[in-house]
Design a protein around this motif. Sequence first.
Motif, short mmCIF file in Angstrom:
data_model
loop_
_atom_site.label_atom_id
_atom_site.label_comp_id
_atom_site.label_asym_id
_atom_site.label_seq_id
_atom_site.Cartn_x
_atom_site.Cartn_y
_atom_site.Cartn_z
N TYR A 125 -59.64 44.38 -46.21
CA TYR A 125 -58.96 43.66 -47.29
C TYR A 125 -59.04 42.16 -47.06
O TYR A 125 -59.35 41.40 -47.98
CB TYR A 125 -57.50 44.11 -47.40
CG TYR A 125 -56.71 43.22 -48.33
CD1 TYR A 125 -56.81 43.39 -49.71
CD2 TYR A 125 -55.91 42.20 -47.84
CE1 TYR A 125 -56.12 42.56 -50.57
CE2 TYR A 125 -55.22 41.37 -48.70
CZ TYR A 125 -55.33 41.55 -50.06
OH TYR A 125 -54.65 40.72 -50.91
N ASN A 126 -58.74 41.71 -45.84
CA ASN A 126 -58.76 40.27 -45.54
C ASN A 126 -60.16 39.68 -45.67
O ASN A 126 -60.31 38.54 -46.11
CB ASN A 126 -58.18 40.01 -44.15
CG ASN A 126 -56.68 40.14 -44.14
OD1 ASN A 126 -56.01 39.86 -45.12
ND2 ASN A 126 -56.14 40.57 -43.02
N MET A 127 -61.18 40.45 -45.30
CA MET A 127 -62.55 39.97 -45.48
C MET A 127 -62.86 39.84 -46.96
O MET A 127 -63.49 38.86 -47.39
CB MET A 127 -63.54 40.93 -44.80
CG MET A 127 -63.49 40.87 -43.30
SD MET A 127 -64.50 42.13 -42.50
CE MET A 127 -66.13 41.72 -43.10
N GLU A 141 -63.13 47.69 -52.28
CA GLU A 141 -63.36 49.12 -52.50
C GLU A 141 -63.35 49.89 -51.18
O GLU A 141 -62.81 50.99 -51.10
CB GLU A 141 -64.67 49.35 -53.24
CG GLU A 141 -64.60 48.96 -54.70
CD GLU A 141 -65.93 49.09 -55.42
OE1 GLU A 141 -66.95 49.43 -54.78
OE2 GLU A 141 -65.95 48.83 -56.63
N MET A 142 -63.94 49.29 -50.14
CA MET A 142 -63.92 49.95 -48.83
C MET A 142 -62.49 50.05 -48.30
O MET A 142 -62.10 51.08 -47.75
CB MET A 142 -64.80 49.20 -47.84
CG MET A 142 -66.28 49.43 -48.03
SD MET A 142 -67.24 48.71 -46.69
CE MET A 142 -67.68 47.14 -47.41
N ALA A 143 -61.71 48.99 -48.46
CA ALA A 143 -60.31 49.01 -48.01
C ALA A 143 -59.54 50.07 -48.78
O ALA A 143 -58.73 50.82 -48.20
CB ALA A 143 -59.67 47.64 -48.20
N MET A 178 -52.86 48.87 -52.91
CA MET A 178 -52.46 48.28 -54.18
C MET A 178 -52.97 46.84 -54.32
O MET A 178 -53.42 46.44 -55.39
CB MET A 178 -50.94 48.33 -54.34
CG MET A 178 -50.39 49.73 -54.49
SD MET A 178 -51.11 50.64 -55.86
CE MET A 178 -50.51 49.71 -57.24
N ALA A 179 -52.92 46.09 -53.23
CA ALA A 179 -53.43 44.72 -53.27
C ALA A 179 -54.94 44.71 -53.50
O ALA A 179 -55.46 43.86 -54.24
CB ALA A 179 -53.08 43.99 -51.97
N SER A 187 -59.38 44.22 -59.66
CA SER A 187 -59.22 44.14 -61.12
C SER A 187 -59.24 42.69 -61.58
O SER A 187 -59.75 42.38 -62.67
CB SER A 187 -57.94 44.84 -61.57
OG SER A 187 -56.81 44.14 -61.13
N HIS A 188 -58.71 41.79 -60.78
CA HIS A 188 -58.74 40.36 -61.12
C HIS A 188 -60.19 39.86 -61.19
O HIS A 188 -60.55 39.11 -62.11
CB HIS A 188 -57.95 39.57 -60.07
CG HIS A 188 -57.89 38.11 -60.35
ND1 HIS A 188 -58.72 37.21 -59.72
CD2 HIS A 188 -57.14 37.39 -61.22
CE1 HIS A 188 -58.46 36.00 -60.18
NE2 HIS A 188 -57.50 36.08 -61.08
N ILE A 189 -61.01 40.30 -60.24
CA ILE A 189 -62.41 39.90 -60.25
C ILE A 189 -63.11 40.46 -61.49
O ILE A 189 -63.86 39.76 -62.17
CB ILE A 189 -63.12 40.34 -58.97
CG1 ILE A 189 -62.59 39.56 -57.77
CG2 ILE A 189 -64.65 40.15 -59.09
CD1 ILE A 189 -63.08 40.05 -56.43
#
Length: 79
Positions: free
Chosen positions: A17-19, A46-48, A66-67, A73-75
Amino acid sequence: IPEKGSSFTIESCCILYNMGLTYHLAEETKPKSIAYALENAISLYEMAYNLGMHLYDDVRTNQVVMASLNNASHIHHQL
């Protein structure tokens, strides 16, 4: 994929997620490589998400899932 319930899964999910977040935010600073950064961000989100779905009963992982969905979705909305 690590065993269900493994703490390594949680850490791996957070790292992915952080990456993804790093690539997502990098597109703001380097406009020439926007498509590359956003594609990588979506892929990492997607991997996260996929990894996090293996620990559906852990609150920490649910937050990362969820994040990841929210940021992906924002992208997609940006594109």
